[in-house]
Design an enzyme around this catalytic site. Structure first.
Site, PDB file in Angstrom:
ATOM      1  N   GLU A 101      -9.050  15.356   3.441  1.00  0.00           N
ATOM      2  CA  GLU A 101     -10.543  14.905   4.026  1.00  0.00           C
ATOM      3  C   GLU A 101     -10.185  14.307   5.541  1.00  0.00           C
ATOM      4  OE1 GLU A 101     -13.217  13.243   0.496  1.00  0.00           O
ATOM      5  OE2 GLU A 101     -11.163  12.673   0.533  1.00  0.00           O
ATOM      6  N   CYS A 116     -10.518   9.847  12.201  1.00  0.00           N
ATOM      7  CA  CYS A 116      -9.270   9.459  11.108  1.00  0.00           C
ATOM      8  C   CYS A 116      -8.703  10.744  10.267  1.00  0.00           C
ATOM      9  CB  CYS A 116     -10.043   8.840   9.973  1.00  0.00           C
ATOM     10  SG  CYS A 116      -9.129   8.000   8.758  1.00  0.00           S
ATOM     11  N   CYS A 123      -0.750  11.158  -1.896  1.00  0.00           N
ATOM     12  CA  CYS A 123       0.144   9.862  -1.409  1.00  0.00           C
ATOM     13  C   CYS A 123       0.903   9.701  -2.725  1.00  0.00           C
ATOM     14  CB  CYS A 123      -0.630   8.660  -0.786  1.00  0.00           C
ATOM     15  SG  CYS A 123       0.400   7.399   0.105  1.00  0.00           S
ATOM     16  N   CYS A 127      -0.559   2.649  -3.871  1.00  0.00           N
ATOM     17  CA  CYS A 127      -1.431   1.276  -3.619  1.00  0.00           C
ATOM     18  C   CYS A 127      -2.433   1.061  -4.720  1.00  0.00           C
ATOM     19  CB  CYS A 127      -1.821   0.994  -2.309  1.00  0.00           C
ATOM     20  SG  CYS A 127      -0.490   1.245  -0.977  1.00  0.00           S
ATOM     21  N   CYS A 130      -6.153   1.913  -3.851  1.00  0.00           N
ATOM     22  CA  CYS A 130      -6.683   2.958  -2.912  1.00  0.00           C
ATOM     23  C   CYS A 130      -6.830   4.345  -3.795  1.00  0.00           C
ATOM     24  CB  CYS A 130      -5.224   3.185  -2.013  1.00  0.00           C
ATOM     25  SG  CYS A 130      -5.300   4.743  -1.056  1.00  0.00           S
ATOM     26  N   GLY A 170      -2.585   9.887   2.704  1.00  0.00           N
ATOM     27  CA  GLY A 170      -1.439  10.177   2.982  1.00  0.00           C
ATOM     28  C   GLY A 170      -0.464   8.805   3.912  1.00  0.00           C
ATOM     29  N   GLU A 171       0.762   8.887   3.651  1.00  0.00           N
ATOM     30  CA  GLU A 171       1.578   7.976   4.125  1.00  0.00           C
ATOM     31  C   GLU A 171       2.174   8.510   5.551  1.00  0.00           C
ATOM     32  OE1 GLU A 171       2.179   4.608   4.778  1.00  0.00           O
ATOM     33  OE2 GLU A 171       3.418   5.599   6.275  1.00  0.00           O
ATOM     34  N   SER A 200      -1.033   4.340  10.960  1.00  0.00           N
ATOM     35  CA  SER A 200      -0.819   3.279  10.104  1.00  0.00           C
ATOM     36  C   SER A 200      -0.123   3.413   8.916  1.00  0.00           C
ATOM     37  CB  SER A 200      -2.381   3.277   9.456  1.00  0.00           C
ATOM     38  OG  SER A 200      -2.399   2.154   8.419  1.00  0.00           O
ATOM     39  N   SER A 223       0.153  -1.922   7.327  1.00  0.00           N
ATOM     40  CA  SER A 223      -0.829  -2.338   6.280  1.00  0.00           C
ATOM     41  C   SER A 223       0.131  -3.346   5.397  1.00  0.00           C
ATOM     42  CB  SER A 223      -1.206  -1.218   5.338  1.00  0.00           C
ATOM     43  OG  SER A 223      -1.899  -0.266   5.975  1.00  0.00           O
ATOM     44  N   LEU A 224      -0.257  -4.688   5.781  1.00  0.00           N
ATOM     45  CA  LEU A 224       0.747  -5.896   5.203  1.00  0.00           C
ATOM     46  C   LEU A 224       0.232  -6.061   3.822  1.00  0.00           C
ATOM     47  CD1 LEU A 224       3.170  -7.455   5.359  1.00  0.00           C
ATOM     48  CD2 LEU A 224       1.800  -8.880   6.846  1.00  0.00           C
ATOM     49  N   HIS A 225      -1.032  -6.495   3.935  1.00  0.00           N
ATOM     50  CA  HIS A 225      -1.951  -6.961   2.368  1.00  0.00           C
ATOM     51  C   HIS A 225      -1.616  -8.235   1.756  1.00  0.00           C
ATOM     52  CE1 HIS A 225      -3.508  -3.195   3.483  1.00  0.00           C
ATOM     53  NE2 HIS A 225      -2.656  -2.447   2.799  1.00  0.00           N
ATOM     54  N   CYS A 346     -12.002   3.198   4.343  1.00  0.00           N
ATOM     55  CA  CYS A 346     -10.944   3.100   4.094  1.00  0.00           C
ATOM     56  C   CYS A 346     -10.542   3.182   2.591  1.00  0.00           C
ATOM     57  CB  CYS A 346     -10.110   1.705   4.484  1.00  0.00           C
ATOM     58  SG  CYS A 346     -10.163   1.945   6.270  1.00  0.00           S
TER      59      CYS A 346
HETATM   60  N1  SAH Z   1      -1.107   5.250   4.144  1.00  0.00           N
HETATM   61  C1  SAH Z   1      -1.200   4.583   5.470  1.00  0.00           C
HETATM   62  C2  SAH Z   1      -2.434   4.894   6.039  1.00  0.00           C
HETATM   63  C3  SAH Z   1      -3.650   5.324   5.358  1.00  0.00           C
HETATM   64  S1  SAH Z   1      -4.529   4.108   4.484  1.00  0.00           S
HETATM   65  C4  SAH Z   1      -1.454   3.021   5.091  1.00  0.00           C
HETATM   66  O1  SAH Z   1      -1.519   2.607   4.047  1.00  0.00           O
HETATM   67  O2  SAH Z   1      -1.448   2.336   5.952  1.00  0.00           O
HETATM   68  C5  SAH Z   1      -5.480   3.325   5.700  1.00  0.00           C
HETATM   69  C6  SAH Z   1      -5.991   1.908   5.386  1.00  0.00           C
HETATM   70  O3  SAH Z   1      -7.008   1.773   4.596  1.00  0.00           O
HETATM   71  C7  SAH Z   1      -4.699   1.075   5.043  1.00  0.00           C
HETATM   72  O4  SAH Z   1      -4.608  -0.165   5.707  1.00  0.00           O
HETATM   73  C8  SAH Z   1      -4.873   0.877   3.617  1.00  0.00           C
HETATM   74  O5  SAH Z   1      -4.457  -0.181   2.978  1.00  0.00           O
HETATM   75  C9  SAH Z   1      -6.485   0.757   3.669  1.00  0.00           C
HETATM   76  N2  SAH Z   1      -7.234   0.857   2.222  1.00  0.00           N
HETATM   77  C10 SAH Z   1      -6.604   1.668   1.141  1.00  0.00           C
HETATM   78  N3  SAH Z   1      -7.588   1.504   0.286  1.00  0.00           N
HETATM   79  C11 SAH Z   1      -8.604   0.562   0.568  1.00  0.00           C
HETATM   80  C12 SAH Z   1      -9.688   0.189  -0.151  1.00  0.00           C
HETATM   81  N4  SAH Z   1      -9.989   0.337  -1.257  1.00  0.00           N
HETATM   82  N5  SAH Z   1     -10.488  -0.704   0.603  1.00  0.00           N
HETATM   83  C13 SAH Z   1     -10.360  -1.067   1.876  1.00  0.00           C
HETATM   84  N6  SAH Z   1      -9.108  -0.638   2.613  1.00  0.00           N
HETATM   85  C14 SAH Z   1      -8.291   0.389   1.754  1.00  0.00           C
HETATM   86 FE1  SF4 Z   2      -1.009   5.544   0.331  1.00  0.00          FE
HETATM   87 FE2  SF4 Z   2      -2.039   4.255   2.395  1.00  0.00          FE
HETATM   88 FE3  SF4 Z   2      -3.381   4.603  -0.017  1.00  0.00          FE
HETATM   89 FE4  SF4 Z   2      -1.309   3.178  -0.077  1.00  0.00          FE
HETATM   90  S1  SF4 Z   2      -3.307   2.637   0.963  1.00  0.00           S
HETATM   91  S2  SF4 Z   2      -1.732   4.747  -1.455  1.00  0.00           S
HETATM   92  S3  SF4 Z   2      -0.014   4.026   1.599  1.00  0.00           S
HETATM   93  S4  SF4 Z   2      -2.924   6.077   1.531  1.00  0.00           S
END
Ligand code: SAH
Ligand code: SF4
Length: 359
Positions: A101, A116, A123, A127, A130, A170-171, A200, A223-225, A346
């Site tokens: 997508e 995007c 992936c 996480c 996600c 994906g990463e 990212s 993506s620190l979180h 996201c």
């Molecule tokens: N894999 C990479 C890029 C894709 S994710 C990464 O993790 O950075 C893009 C962004 O969306 C990341 O910052 C990710 O943490 C965030 N994201 C993933 N799931 C989410 C959700 N359910 N709500 C809000 N942001 C989310």
């Molecule tokens: Fe993969 Fe990014 Fe989603 Fe984490 S947030 S599972 S690294 S796509």
């Protein structure tokens, strides 16, 4: 030589997503002069041509010859959803039948359009918040598959895109070679400057180092979180491989090499990573890094059991967290939601349309 070139679903060599040198190899393989490559390249990248028939400065005979072996698109749009805010989510099928997508995002307050892009099918990082993570890892995308997402969107929408974010499925930094190659093509062929491109990552140290060595003037988003290892380990499992400390060192080195301010992304999960203490801790750990902080209120997704595992902090909590996190002098923004009604925001990219239809 044609054996190594990707074919689309119709079995034709696809030219969109290739750079000028690659298109030149193709035309030379057909015994044509190199200037034909420049014409074709310009039709694809400057005029968004979708077929050889549109390339009116090529003779009919030449177009027929090209059509026998080749075509423009690599990917096929298998579904398109339009959000009430104008966001468009594209579901692409790849030549081997896999699905990815991509999202076209329009912001009301800006004239620019962002796309995007996905860098992998699924992936492996997993996480817990996600939807892509729940798909698991299928395969890396080729550079051409990454670039053709952008071109397919420009062809379909007729709009010129000005910003690219590698934040789809994906990463990107577990597919770094192809991502870097795709950035170069987007730069040189599609004409989008590196300063308008953001990659990212969930914090893949060797990938960050490789990107720093490439020294492209793109923006790196981390993506620190969570500021503490215990919380981050729980929600971003790759923390057990690349510790927060190692990732922050790599990002610091990245800044020192490229002098490009980084973006710190932080998904806000109610009761998990949104406390006052965590905001203060975040401000403290980022004080020496040239960065902006981007808070992303959790977009609801379901895990494999169909359960929504997290809540979104209310506005008051979001603002309080932003205020505390910004005390180190950083700019903190709370990301505007786009496309949530069509699961294009996201973390919501999970090929749901096709999944729903194949069940
Ligand atoms: N894999 C990479 C890029 C894709 S994710 C990464 O993790 O950075 C893009 C962004 O969306 C990341 O910052 C990710 O943490 C965030 N994201 C993933 N799931 C989410 C959700 N359910 N709500 C809000 N942001 C989310
Ligand atoms: Fe993969 Fe990014 Fe989603 Fe984490 S947030 S599972 S690294 S796509």
């Amino acid at each position: 030589m044609f054996d190594t070139m990707a074919k689309n679903a119709a079995g034709k060599i696809a030219l969109s997503g290739l750079n000028l040198a690659q298109i030149t190899d193709f035309v030379k393989g057909l015994g044509l002069p190199a200037f034909r490559a420049k014409q074709i390249h310009s039709w694809i990248y400057a005029k968004y041509a979708a077929s050889f028939d549109e390339m009116t400065d090529l003779s009919v005979e030449l177009r027929e010859k090209l059509k026998q072996v080749a075509d423009v698109p690599l990917l096929t749009i298998s579904h398109l959803e339009v959000s009430k805010d104008g966001t468009r989510k594209y579901l692409f099928s790849l030549p081997d039948g896999q699905i990815v997508e991509s999202v076209l995002i329009a912001f009301e307050d800006r004239p620019t359009l962002s796309v995007c892009l996905s860098s992998q099918v699924g992936c492996a990082v997993g996480c817990t918040f996600c939807a892509t993570g729940y798909l698991g890892f299928k395969r890396n995308l080729t550079a051409q598959e990454i670039v053709d997402q952008l071109m397919a969107i420009q062809r379909e929408s007729g709009h010129r895109v000005s910003n690219i974010i590698y934040m789809g499925q994906g990463e990107p930094l577990l597919n770094t070679d192809n991502v870097i190659e795709s950035i170069e093509t987007i730069n040189l062929s599609a004409g989008i400057g590196a300063r308008h491109i953001t990659v990212s990552t969930s914090g893949i140290v060797p990938g960050i180092n490789q990107l720093a060595a490439a020294n492209l003037p793109i923006t790196l988003a981390l993506s620190l979180h969570a500021p503490d290892s215990t919380t981050r380990m729980e929600i971003v499992p790759i923390t057990s491989k690349y510790s927060i400390h190692a990732v922050m060192d790599a990002v610091m080195d990245y800044y020192n090499t490229t002098r490009r301010r980084v973006t710190i992304e932080y998904v806000m999960l109610e009761g998990v990573n949104d406390s006052d203490d965590q905001a203060r801790h975040l401000a403290e750990m980022l004080k020496d890094l040239h960065c902006n902080i981007n808070l992303i209120p959790f977009n609801p997704i379901r895990n494999k059991q169909g359960v929504i595992m997290y809540g979104r902090p209310d506005m008051k909590r979001q603002r309080r967290f932003a205020e505390l996190a910004g005390r180190s002098g950083k700019t903190v923004t709370i990301r505007l939601e786009r496309g949530t009604d069509i699961d294009a925001a996201c973390g919501q990219l999970a090929n749901k349309y096709l999944n729903a239809n194949s069940n």
